[in-house]
Design a protein around this motif. Structure first.
Motif, PDB file in Angstrom:
ATOM      1  N   ASP A 546     -77.059 -24.338  -8.971  1.00  0.00           N
ATOM      2  CA  ASP A 546     -77.628 -24.974  -7.773  1.00  0.00           C
ATOM      3  C   ASP A 546     -79.066 -25.446  -7.982  1.00  0.00           C
ATOM      4  N   GLY A 547     -79.538 -25.441  -9.236  1.00  0.00           N
ATOM      5  CA  GLY A 547     -80.911 -25.857  -9.523  1.00  0.00           C
ATOM      6  C   GLY A 547     -81.890 -24.704  -9.573  1.00  0.00           C
ATOM      7  N   THR A 548     -81.555 -23.593  -8.890  1.00  0.00           N
ATOM      8  CA  THR A 548     -82.431 -22.411  -8.942  1.00  0.00           C
ATOM      9  C   THR A 548     -81.934 -21.427  -9.997  1.00  0.00           C
ATOM     10  N   GLY A 549     -80.700 -21.567 -10.437  1.00  0.00           N
ATOM     11  CA  GLY A 549     -80.124 -20.674 -11.419  1.00  0.00           C
ATOM     12  C   GLY A 549     -78.652 -20.999 -11.600  1.00  0.00           C
ATOM     13  N   SER A 550     -78.012 -20.326 -12.542  1.00  0.00           N
ATOM     14  CA  SER A 550     -76.583 -20.537 -12.770  1.00  0.00           C
ATOM     15  C   SER A 550     -75.918 -19.201 -13.057  1.00  0.00           C
ATOM     16  N   LEU A 551     -74.628 -19.114 -12.740  1.00  0.00           N
ATOM     17  CA  LEU A 551     -73.849 -17.903 -13.027  1.00  0.00           C
ATOM     18  C   LEU A 551     -72.393 -18.297 -13.233  1.00  0.00           C
ATOM     19  N   ASN A 552     -71.656 -17.406 -13.901  1.00  0.00           N
ATOM     20  CA  ASN A 552     -70.230 -17.596 -14.114  1.00  0.00           C
ATOM     21  C   ASN A 552     -69.458 -16.810 -13.060  1.00  0.00           C
ATOM     22  N   ALA A 553     -68.540 -17.477 -12.393  1.00  0.00           N
ATOM     23  CA  ALA A 553     -67.729 -16.834 -11.362  1.00  0.00           C
ATOM     24  C   ALA A 553     -66.253 -17.048 -11.680  1.00  0.00           C
ATOM     25  N   TYR A 554     -65.480 -15.969 -11.557  1.00  0.00           N
ATOM     26  CA  TYR A 554     -64.039 -16.079 -11.783  1.00  0.00           C
ATOM     27  C   TYR A 554     -63.363 -16.639 -10.541  1.00  0.00           C
ATOM     28  N   LEU A 555     -62.323 -17.408 -10.770  1.00  0.00           N
ATOM     29  CA  LEU A 555     -61.458 -17.902  -9.695  1.00  0.00           C
ATOM     30  C   LEU A 555     -60.044 -17.483 -10.062  1.00  0.00           C
ATOM     31  N   TRP A 556     -59.523 -16.441  -9.354  1.00  0.00           N
ATOM     32  CA  TRP A 556     -58.139 -16.067  -9.641  1.00  0.00           C
ATOM     33  C   TRP A 556     -57.438 -15.420  -8.450  1.00  0.00           C
ATOM     34  N   ARG A 557     -57.970 -14.369  -7.865  1.00  0.00           N
ATOM     35  CA  ARG A 557     -57.268 -13.737  -6.742  1.00  0.00           C
ATOM     36  C   ARG A 557     -57.096 -14.689  -5.563  1.00  0.00           C
ATOM     37  N   HIS A 558     -58.061 -15.572  -5.360  1.00  0.00           N
ATOM     38  CA  HIS A 558     -58.028 -16.513  -4.235  1.00  0.00           C
ATOM     39  C   HIS A 558     -57.863 -17.951  -4.720  1.00  0.00           C
ATOM     40  N   ALA A 559     -57.331 -18.123  -5.936  1.00  0.00           N
ATOM     41  CA  ALA A 559     -57.236 -19.464  -6.520  1.00  0.00           C
ATOM     42  C   ALA A 559     -56.205 -20.335  -5.813  1.00  0.00           C
ATOM     43  N   GLU A 560     -55.071 -19.747  -5.381  1.00  0.00           N
ATOM     44  CA  GLU A 560     -54.072 -20.565  -4.680  1.00  0.00           C
ATOM     45  C   GLU A 560     -54.634 -21.077  -3.365  1.00  0.00           C
ATOM     46  N   GLN A 561     -55.430 -20.258  -2.683  1.00  0.00           N
ATOM     47  CA  GLN A 561     -56.099 -20.710  -1.467  1.00  0.00           C
ATOM     48  C   GLN A 561     -57.078 -21.821  -1.802  1.00  0.00           C
ATOM     49  N   PHE A 562     -57.788 -21.685  -2.908  1.00  0.00           N
ATOM     50  CA  PHE A 562     -58.786 -22.682  -3.314  1.00  0.00           C
ATOM     51  C   PHE A 562     -58.126 -24.034  -3.583  1.00  0.00           C
ATOM     52  N   PHE A 563     -57.083 -24.046  -4.422  1.00  0.00           N
ATOM     53  CA  PHE A 563     -56.439 -25.303  -4.816  1.00  0.00           C
ATOM     54  C   PHE A 563     -55.399 -25.775  -3.807  1.00  0.00           C
ATOM     55  N   GLN A 564     -54.866 -24.846  -2.995  1.00  0.00           N
ATOM     56  CA  GLN A 564     -53.747 -25.145  -2.095  1.00  0.00           C
ATOM     57  C   GLN A 564     -52.545 -25.651  -2.894  1.00  0.00           C
TER      58      GLN A 564
END
Length: 636
Positions: A546-564
């Motif tokens: 976001d310009g102030t920093g960066s991090l790695n985040a997993y997308l898996w338990r809620h991935a179907e909700q994310f992608f639909q």
């Protein structure tokens, strides 16, 4: 115009039989306004209920949108003639058949019995009147159609609701979004965010809009709803289902912290999302007209103004230009919940102790794996194992693992299956198909389960399109066995796998213990065979910045909700694979400068790994989904 009276028989919803063509009455408990299907037709989805307390889910298709049921809201009473009852995924469904027709009536007790239909002739008798009035009284007592209908004055941040309103202006914003200016006679509790459009692009009476600027809100409509929005006429009374209210807060040196309410009708048809024009003679329109007439008398005409002057409501501070610009630089994601949370910079998230939950606004710098098909894994809920899906070549080898045993084998039958030997024309190879019996009888192909021995990957795929369920098997002496390194059950594009570590396999003859009067169900088949099923899941590693920093985040338990998108259908559906590719290309357009990447609003949580060091902190994304605002991400 009413046709000569004809006697029709209506079937209660608790007495429907698969394969029958019936006439039914019901109260609408859920519906999706007509939308373009993947093919050339329009589709309409509706769920109805009657006094038997049974419900029926219906899906109708037509090349002409006007011939679909003209449902305006939950609680409408419908009469369907000649609908076919089918069975899909173990559930009774209603679909249109030859001669299908519909009448729709307002569900309010005492409302006029004026049907909405495209038919020029139809029968309507005293018995019909009694049926409608009976359903009206019944649903009023049962309160079966609770509706999230909310006035603008009662809106709260993060809310999804249905808005009944009057259209006073509209304009094109860009290729995937459209602006509607509406009012319902009440004043929004929060200053509404105004969308800038040029005078010449805005349809509607500017003098009238300026007169009501205190009460009018701007709504941005996306994707599949744009076509409907364009077809609306100024003055229409409409209802927008599943509208999203989102509070945007910004800071400014001169004015301090300011909050503005944005309204979005996101793409897709989830939760009945869409726009419906209300019938002019309906009680909702009459009620709205009375309220709006009162407000018009309170707001005398003003001097003419331009659309650029419509950004300041009387008695409200105007948002600074950068805040308005940011409002229109919309996130490509939406948050179904937690919209009241303030946005936290990633630099703060990184420095904070775990576990905690945050709302962040960031861009996607990169993601893993780059080959998106590798993002779908098989997960065992019992032992928590995670494994790759075997590729086509490996599955082909497993399917033909006992190939030689089929070459000279003759077909044979038992008490629970009937077999047939099939010798391929172009190869010196045989395939055996075992047709599983139910109650000593064979079923129709669309309802039946078969077992196949010695077939290739492509042959199994072809058979899965003709039969309800397919089980690949191999022979061990005189016994048939399942190989858990391959799918144990195939149902269309759903390939079901089992955990070799946690499963305790039973004989295939255990299939005879399943109920004879129900379709083959993957969960029940796995249970009967002693198989611990594996779930298809997305597993991705996203780098957020976001310009102030960066991090790695997993997308898996809620991935179907994310992608639909259902993960289980990705491996065998090229269209879904293409959609997933388009989504990631939209989120991370590597051909552009990073400053041009779209913003993502996300909910993330920090946590310590199980059996790991307290110094290690992981992050994953939850309660976030793609808005399908861009055409590349469009669902429908």
């Amino acid at each position: 115009m009413s046709a000569a009276a004809q006697k029709y028989v209506y079937t209660p919803l608790d007495q429907l039989k698969q394969g029958s063509v019936v006439n039914v009455y019901g109260a609408v408990t859920f519906f999706i306004p007509p939308f373009h299907s993947k093919g050339p037709d329009f589709c309409s989805v509706v769920t109805i209920k009657d006094q038997s307390n049974a419900q029926l889910n219906c899906r109708f298709f037509s090349g002409n949108q006007e011939t679909l049921p003209q449902i305006a809201k939950q609680g409408d009473i419908v009469r369907f003639h000649r609908i076919k009852i089918s069975n899909f995924n173990s559930e009774i469904k209603g679909i249109s058949s030859n001669g299908f027709s519909s009448l729709v009536f307002e569900g309010t007790t005492g409302a006029p019995l004026l049907p909405r239909t495209s038919s020029k002739t139809y029968s309507f008798t005293e018995e019909d009147k009694k049926m409608i009035e009976s359903l009206r009284d019944w649903q009023m007592r049962q309160q079966i159609t609770p509706e999230l209908r909310v006035k603008l004055s009662d809106i709260r941040p993060g809310q999804y609701f249905n808005l009944y309103c009057n259209l006073v202006g509209k304009a094109v914003v860009d290729q995937s979004s459209y602006l509607l200016k509406v009012w319902d006679g009440s004043k929004c509790a929060f200053p509404p965010c105004k969308v800038f459009v040029e005078d010449e692009t805005l349809e509607g009476d500017l003098d009238f809009i300026s007169r009501l600027q205190n009460l009018i809100v701007d709504i941005l409509v996306y994707d599949n709803h744009v076509e409907t929005a364009k077809s609306l006429k100024i003055g229409n009374y409409i209802v927008m289902q599943n509208l999203h209210a989102k509070l945007h807060t910004t800071s400014n040196d001169d004015q301090g912290q300011l909050s503005y309410m944005e309204f979005h009708l996101h793409g897709g048809t989830w939760y009945g999302r869409g726009i419906t024009v209300l019938p002019e003679n309906g009680s909702d329109v009459q009620e709205l007209q009375k309220i709006l007439d009162v407000e018009l008398n309170k707001n005398p005409p003003m001097d003419s103004i331009s659309s650029s002057d419509l950004n300041t409501s009387a008695g409200q501070k105007s948002p600074p230009f950068d805040a308005l610009e940011r409002c229109q630089q919309l996130s490509v994601t939406v948050l179904p919940a937690h919209n009241e949370w303030l946005t936290t910079p990633l630099s703060t998230v990184i420095k904070s102790k775990a576990p905690q939950k945050y709302r962040v606004r960031a861009r996607l710098r990169k993601f893993q794996p780059q080959h998106l098909y590798q993002s779908v894994k098989l997960h065992c809920a019992k032992c928590s194992s995670l494994q790759d899906i075997p590729n086509e070549e490996k599955i082909d080898d497993i399917f033909q693992g006992k190939l030689n045993s089929c070459l000279n084998k003759s077909s044979h039958n038992t008490s629970w299956y009937q077999s047939a030997l099939w010798r391929t024309k172009h190869e010196d190879r045989s395939v055996i198909i075992y047709f599983v019996r139910k109650q000593d009888m064979l079923q129709n192909s669309e309802d039946s389960l078969i077992m196949i021995e010695g077939g290739t990957f492509k042959e199994v795929c072809k058979l899965s399109g003709s039969f309800h369920s397919v089980i690949p098997v191999t022979s061990n002496q005189d016994h048939l066995e399942i190989q858990l390194s391959a799918p144990f059950l195939i149902q269309g594009n759903r390939w079901h796998y089992g955990c070799s570590k946690c499963s305790r396999l039973n004989s295939l003859e255990a299939l005879t213990s399943l109920p004879v009067d129900t379709p083959w169900n993957a969960t029940e088949v796995a249970k009967a065979l002693g198989i611990e099923p594996l779930m298809h899941v997305f597993v991705m590693d996203l780098t957020l910045d976001d310009g102030t920093g960066s991090l790695n985040a997993y997308l898996w338990r809620h991935a179907e909700q994310f992608f639909q998108i259902p993960a289980a259908e990705i491996p065998m559906e090229n269209e879904l694979q293409e959609r997933l590719h388009n989504i990631m290309a939209t989120l991370c357009p590597t051909e552009k400068a990073f400053s041009e990447y779209p913003w993502m609003d996300c909910c993330i949580r920090s946590y310590h790994p199980l059996n790991g060091s307290k110094e290690e902190v992981y992050y994953d994304i939850f309660d976030t989904q793609i808005s399908y605002r861009s055409s590349a991400c469009s669902k429908d």
